[in-house]
Design a protein around this motif. Structure first.
Motif, PDB file in Angstrom:
ATOM      1  N   PRO A  40       0.909  -1.383   0.188  1.00 37.26           N
ATOM      2  CA  PRO A  40       0.033  -0.300  -0.571  1.00 37.26           C
ATOM      3  C   PRO A  40       1.420   1.098  -0.119  1.00 37.26           C
ATOM      4  O   PRO A  40       2.416   1.436   0.355  1.00 37.26           O
ATOM      5  N   THR A  41       0.553   2.256  -0.510  1.00 32.55           N
ATOM      6  CA  THR A  41       1.653   3.531  -0.912  1.00 32.55           C
ATOM      7  C   THR A  41       0.294   4.312  -0.208  1.00 32.55           C
ATOM      8  O   THR A  41      -1.052   4.226  -0.138  1.00 32.55           O
ATOM      9  N   TYR A  42       1.026   5.461   0.637  1.00 35.69           N
ATOM     10  CA  TYR A  42       0.098   6.128   1.538  1.00 35.69           C
ATOM     11  C   TYR A  42       0.706   7.653   1.199  1.00 35.69           C
ATOM     12  O   TYR A  42       1.837   8.069   0.861  1.00 35.69           O
ATOM     13  N   SER A  43      -0.005   8.636   0.123  1.00 28.66           N
ATOM     14  CA  SER A  43       0.711   9.855   0.156  1.00 28.66           C
ATOM     15  C   SER A  43      -1.051  11.106   1.074  1.00 28.66           C
ATOM     16  O   SER A  43      -1.462  11.352   2.288  1.00 28.66           O
ATOM     17  N   VAL A  44       0.181  12.346   1.265  1.00 26.69           N
ATOM     18  CA  VAL A  44      -0.179  13.411   1.360  1.00 26.69           C
ATOM     19  C   VAL A  44       0.325  14.899   1.098  1.00 26.69           C
ATOM     20  O   VAL A  44       1.296  14.765   0.755  1.00 26.69           O
ATOM     21  N   GLY A  45      -0.455  15.668   1.536  1.00 26.91           N
ATOM     22  CA  GLY A  45      -1.057  16.771   0.703  1.00 26.91           C
ATOM     23  C   GLY A  45      -1.291  18.344   0.344  1.00 26.91           C
ATOM     24  O   GLY A  45      -2.433  17.867   1.029  1.00 26.91           O
ATOM     25  N   ALA A  46      -0.987  19.280   0.263  1.00 24.43           N
ATOM     26  CA  ALA A  46      -2.133  20.229  -0.085  1.00 24.43           C
ATOM     27  C   ALA A  46      -1.465  21.212  -1.195  1.00 24.43           C
ATOM     28  O   ALA A  46      -0.422  21.132  -1.665  1.00 24.43           O
ATOM     29  N   SER A  47      -2.112  22.508  -0.961  1.00 26.07           N
ATOM     30  CA  SER A  47      -2.309  23.455  -2.668  1.00 26.07           C
ATOM     31  C   SER A  47      -3.383  24.565  -1.427  1.00 26.07           C
ATOM     32  O   SER A  47      -4.271  24.814  -1.099  1.00 26.07           O
ATOM     33  N   THR A  48      -2.710  25.859  -2.060  1.00 24.86           N
ATOM     34  CA  THR A  48      -3.151  26.343  -1.492  1.00 24.86           C
ATOM     35  C   THR A  48      -4.310  27.584  -2.840  1.00 24.86           C
ATOM     36  O   THR A  48      -3.950  27.118  -3.488  1.00 24.86           O
ATOM     37  N   GLY A  49      -4.921  27.999  -2.989  1.00 28.78           N
ATOM     38  CA  GLY A  49      -6.668  28.481  -4.020  1.00 28.78           C
ATOM     39  C   GLY A  49      -5.487  30.270  -4.099  1.00 28.78           C
ATOM     40  O   GLY A  49      -4.578  30.576  -4.608  1.00 28.78           O
ATOM     41  N   GLY A  50      -6.287  30.495  -5.031  1.00 36.19           N
ATOM     42  CA  GLY A  50      -6.116  31.698  -5.790  1.00 36.19           C
ATOM     43  C   GLY A  50      -5.875  31.500  -7.948  1.00 36.19           C
ATOM     44  O   GLY A  50      -5.545  30.811  -7.748  1.00 36.19           O
ATOM     45  N   ASP A  51      -5.563  32.924  -7.332  1.00 37.91           N
ATOM     46  CA  ASP A  51      -4.527  32.809  -9.480  1.00 37.91           C
ATOM     47  C   ASP A  51      -3.194  31.773  -9.471  1.00 37.91           C
ATOM     48  O   ASP A  51      -2.526  31.303 -10.238  1.00 37.91           O
ATOM     49  N   VAL A  52      -2.562  32.045  -8.779  1.00 37.65           N
ATOM     50  CA  VAL A  52      -1.277  31.374  -8.468  1.00 37.65           C
ATOM     51  C   VAL A  52      -1.355  30.672  -7.475  1.00 37.65           C
ATOM     52  O   VAL A  52      -1.501  30.777  -6.264  1.00 37.65           O
ATOM     53  N   SER A  53      -1.201  28.942  -7.327  1.00 36.80           N
ATOM     54  CA  SER A  53      -1.785  28.502  -6.712  1.00 36.80           C
ATOM     55  C   SER A  53      -0.028  27.434  -6.680  1.00 36.80           C
ATOM     56  O   SER A  53      -0.053  26.806  -7.542  1.00 36.80           O
ATOM     57  N   PHE A  54       0.431  26.955  -5.077  1.00 41.89           N
ATOM     58  CA  PHE A  54       1.409  26.586  -4.547  1.00 41.89           C
ATOM     59  C   PHE A  54       1.075  24.742  -4.132  1.00 41.89           C
ATOM     60  O   PHE A  54      -0.024  24.682  -3.577  1.00 41.89           O
ATOM     61  N   SER A  55       1.548  24.256  -4.878  1.00 43.05           N
ATOM     62  CA  SER A  55       1.173  22.726  -4.214  1.00 43.05           C
ATOM     63  C   SER A  55       2.233  21.600  -4.062  1.00 43.05           C
ATOM     64  O   SER A  55       3.633  22.430  -4.449  1.00 43.05           O
ATOM     65  N   ALA A  56       2.396  20.604  -2.904  1.00 37.90           N
ATOM     66  CA  ALA A  56       3.225  20.051  -2.554  1.00 37.90           C
ATOM     67  C   ALA A  56       2.164  18.306  -2.171  1.00 37.90           C
ATOM     68  O   ALA A  56       1.799  19.141  -1.101  1.00 37.90           O
TER      69      ALA A  56
END
Length: 115
Positions: free
Chosen positions: A78-94
């Motif tokens: 099994p592979t586990y993942s977690v992450g997040a991203s910002t909103g708006g016109d320029v969005s950063f994700s990780a």
């Protein structure tokens, strides 16, 4: 079970059946003015069956920012993942994912620009 939750499940089942080749279907399970909680099942379909190999649970805010965590059971481990991203016109994700082995851990990051 309340009616809105039942309706979301019914709509989600219809959506899953109608987009057999789509990458990702977010099925809402709860929502209010501040956020939407959703489940994205990892669905693999064949000619006559549909198999779910894990799922991702996430939260999306009205500005487009998200946070998620999930598990994929399609592989050997099994592979586990977690992450997040910002909103708006320029969005950063990780995000990060791993099956517990050092050689298969991954880190991803990105920038989305809406125009």
């Amino acid at each position: 079970m309340n009616r809105s939750f039942s309706l979301c499940l019914a709509l989600g089942a219809c959506a899953l059946g109608s987009v057999a080749g789509a990458d990702e279907v977010k099925v809402p399970i709860d929502s209010n003015d501040q956020r939407i909680v959703y489940v994205t099942p990892n669905v693999v379909s064949t000619e006559n069956t549909v198999v779910t190999n894990g799922a991702t649970v996430g939260v999306q805010k009205p500005d487009g920012s998200t946070a998620y965590g999930g598990m994929n059971t399609a592989g050997e481990r099994p592979t586990y993942s977690v992450g997040a991203s910002t909103g708006g016109d320029v969005s950063f994700s990780a995000g990060v994912q791993s099956d517990g082995r050092k050689e298969s851990a991954a880190v991803k990051a990105g920038v989305t620009i809406k125009y």
